[in-house]
Design a protein around this motif. Structure first.
Motif, short mmCIF file in Angstrom:
data_model
loop_
_atom_site.label_atom_id
_atom_site.label_comp_id
_atom_site.label_asym_id
_atom_site.label_seq_id
_atom_site.Cartn_x
_atom_site.Cartn_y
_atom_site.Cartn_z
N GLN A 77 -31.91 43.07 -13.28
CA GLN A 77 -31.44 41.65 -13.28
C GLN A 77 -32.61 41.12 -13.11
OE1 GLN A 77 -29.19 40.46 -9.90
NE2 GLN A 77 -28.29 38.48 -11.06
N PRO A 78 -33.92 40.57 -14.60
CA PRO A 78 -35.45 40.16 -14.11
C PRO A 78 -35.20 38.40 -13.70
CG PRO A 78 -34.53 40.13 -16.46
CD PRO A 78 -33.52 41.37 -15.63
N SER A 79 -34.40 38.10 -14.27
CA SER A 79 -33.80 36.49 -13.78
C SER A 79 -32.17 36.64 -13.51
CB SER A 79 -34.11 35.76 -15.22
OG SER A 79 -33.39 36.18 -15.78
N SER A 80 -31.60 35.62 -13.51
CA SER A 80 -30.03 35.52 -12.95
C SER A 80 -28.71 35.94 -14.18
CB SER A 80 -29.68 33.88 -12.84
OG SER A 80 -30.16 33.34 -14.79
N HIS A 81 -29.62 36.34 -14.70
CA HIS A 81 -29.38 37.51 -16.62
C HIS A 81 -28.94 38.71 -16.14
CE1 HIS A 81 -27.45 37.74 -20.46
NE2 HIS A 81 -28.03 38.37 -20.93
N LEU A 82 -27.72 39.77 -16.09
CA LEU A 82 -27.46 40.74 -16.13
C LEU A 82 -27.54 40.99 -17.32
CD1 LEU A 82 -26.87 43.10 -13.88
CD2 LEU A 82 -24.18 42.51 -14.82
N PHE A 83 -28.60 42.01 -17.89
CA PHE A 83 -28.12 43.03 -18.65
C PHE A 83 -28.11 44.76 -18.75
CE2 PHE A 83 -32.38 42.52 -18.70
CZ PHE A 83 -32.93 43.86 -19.22
N PHE A 84 -28.15 45.33 -19.59
CA PHE A 84 -27.87 46.26 -19.16
C PHE A 84 -28.77 47.46 -20.36
CE2 PHE A 84 -23.43 44.86 -18.23
CZ PHE A 84 -23.09 45.34 -17.55
N ARG A 85 -29.74 48.14 -19.69
CA ARG A 85 -30.16 48.84 -20.35
C ARG A 85 -29.69 50.66 -20.80
NH1 ARG A 85 -35.46 49.83 -16.77
NH2 ARG A 85 -33.64 50.22 -14.82
N ARG A 86 -31.10 51.26 -21.43
CA ARG A 86 -30.13 52.65 -22.23
C ARG A 86 -29.85 53.44 -21.10
NH1 ARG A 86 -31.68 57.59 -23.61
NH2 ARG A 86 -30.80 58.37 -24.88
N ARG A 87 -28.36 54.02 -21.80
CA ARG A 87 -28.23 55.25 -20.88
C ARG A 87 -27.24 55.70 -21.52
NH1 ARG A 87 -27.20 58.35 -16.02
NH2 ARG A 87 -27.59 56.91 -14.21
N TYR A 88 -26.57 55.93 -22.47
CA TYR A 88 -26.00 56.08 -23.66
C TYR A 88 -25.57 55.08 -24.60
CZ TYR A 88 -23.86 59.13 -19.72
OH TYR A 88 -23.50 59.70 -18.72
N ASP A 89 -25.69 55.87 -25.68
CA ASP A 89 -25.63 54.95 -27.00
C ASP A 89 -26.79 54.42 -27.66
OD1 ASP A 89 -22.89 57.04 -27.74
OD2 ASP A 89 -21.97 55.46 -27.05
N ASN A 90 -28.16 54.18 -26.97
CA ASN A 90 -29.04 53.28 -27.06
C ASN A 90 -28.49 51.86 -26.03
OD1 ASN A 90 -31.37 54.40 -28.13
ND2 ASN A 90 -29.43 54.46 -29.81
N GLY A 91 -27.39 51.54 -25.52
CA GLY A 91 -27.79 50.32 -24.68
C GLY A 91 -26.00 50.19 -25.17
N ASN A 92 -25.53 50.50 -26.00
CA ASN A 92 -24.64 50.39 -26.41
C ASN A 92 -23.00 50.75 -25.48
OD1 ASN A 92 -21.93 49.52 -28.30
ND2 ASN A 92 -22.65 50.23 -29.73
N ASN A 93 -22.75 49.85 -24.83
CA ASN A 93 -21.24 50.14 -24.28
C ASN A 93 -19.98 50.22 -24.22
OD1 ASN A 93 -23.34 50.73 -21.57
ND2 ASN A 93 -23.56 48.81 -21.64
N ASP A 94 -19.83 50.50 -25.74
CA ASP A 94 -18.69 50.17 -26.48
C ASP A 94 -17.56 51.52 -26.02
OD1 ASP A 94 -19.54 47.75 -28.01
OD2 ASP A 94 -19.24 48.90 -29.80
#
Length: 270
Positions: A77-94
């Motif tokens: 959380q570098p700012s107020s925006h929450l985002f995801f980094r890679r664990r599976y599928d290069n970060g695609n969490n579908d």
């Protein structure tokens, strides 16, 4: 560990759940970073709930159970925006979504020993057991790339937690602990003699995302035949008698939308 507890173990859980959940970290030798509070969930329905994930049916646990979320989507959380980094599928969490998208994975449960559970939570890798009772059964999952052929050697899961509970030898203060995972539908084998079982040949297609703890005492642990909508079961069994009394409608809980666009609330209704 104490700095984690206020947000990873939920205040609204019944006290037995909190006490048992707090011990998971030390018993399994896990770190703060191994958990994700977005996966914490108190299952709401006293009779369980029929759900669809990855086009495959499973039974959400009844309200005797709670889940402690395991980290499966890296984030910062570098700012107020929450985002995801890679664990599976290069970060695609579908794969973890619940909107029936084409990449969504199915749900499975797995009971093991304390040592087995610890190994999985630390490495996120499953190993096949020795018994392999249904490896020669024909795969009845029409979504499977192995449909109509023997299931083969693999790791065993179930579509409802009560089945896996019987195989769990791991308890926290008497509460059974069962792993909850996502499994890739086209790599999921459904043996003809055990429609409630799921067999995965390659551990690459298994992603653990929660530890379920049985903290209630409903004693609702009778195995019920599970209908796989993509199996060869006859159509008259599409709504079997064992589903009577279960909630079979899709429900929206607080914090959930029917088609979530982010993973801020991925834990809800899984």
């Amino acid at each position: 560990m104490l700095d984690l507890l206020p947000f990873i173990f939920q205040d609204e859980w019944p006290e037995p759940a909190n006490e048992k959940a707090k011990k998971l970290m030390s018993v399994l030798s896990l770190k703060k970073e191994d958990f994700d509070p977005r996966g914490d969930f108190k299952f709401p329905n006293s009779r369980g709930h029929i759900q669809i994930r990855g086009k495959m049916e499973y039974f959400q646990p009844n309200s005797d159970w709670v889940r402690v979320g395991l980290r499966c989507c890296d984030r910062n959380q570098p700012s107020s925006h929450l985002f995801f980094r890679r664990r599976y599928d290069n970060g695609n969490n579908d794969w973890l979504r619940m909107d029936r998208n084409k990449n969504e994975w199915a749900v499975g449960f797995h009971g093991s020993t304390q040592e087995g559970t610890q190994s999985v939570t630390q490495t996120r890798v499953f190993k096949a057991g020795q018994r392999q009772l249904y490896s020669n059964d024909i795969d009845t999952n029409k979504l499977s790339d192995n449909f109509g052929r023997p299931c083969g050697v693999g790791i065993y899961f179930s579509a409802e937690v009560e089945i896996s509970e019987r195989y769990s030898q791991f308890k926290i203060d008497g509460a059974k602990c069962v792993l909850q995972v996502r499994i890739k539908p086209d790599k999921t084998r459904v043996p003809e003699r055990k429609q409630g079982y799921r067999i995965i040949n390659d551990p690459e297609y298994i992603r653990p995302y929660g530890l379920c703890l049985k903290v209630g005492n409903n004693n609702n642990n009778i195995e019920r035949p599970v209908v796989n909508r993509h199996s060869t079961l006859p159509s008259h069994r599409q709504q079997p008698a064992h589903t009577q009394g279960r909630n079979t409608t899709q429900t929206t809980y607080p914090g959930q939308t029917q088609t979530p666009s982010t993973y801020d609330s991925w834990c809800v209704l899984q």
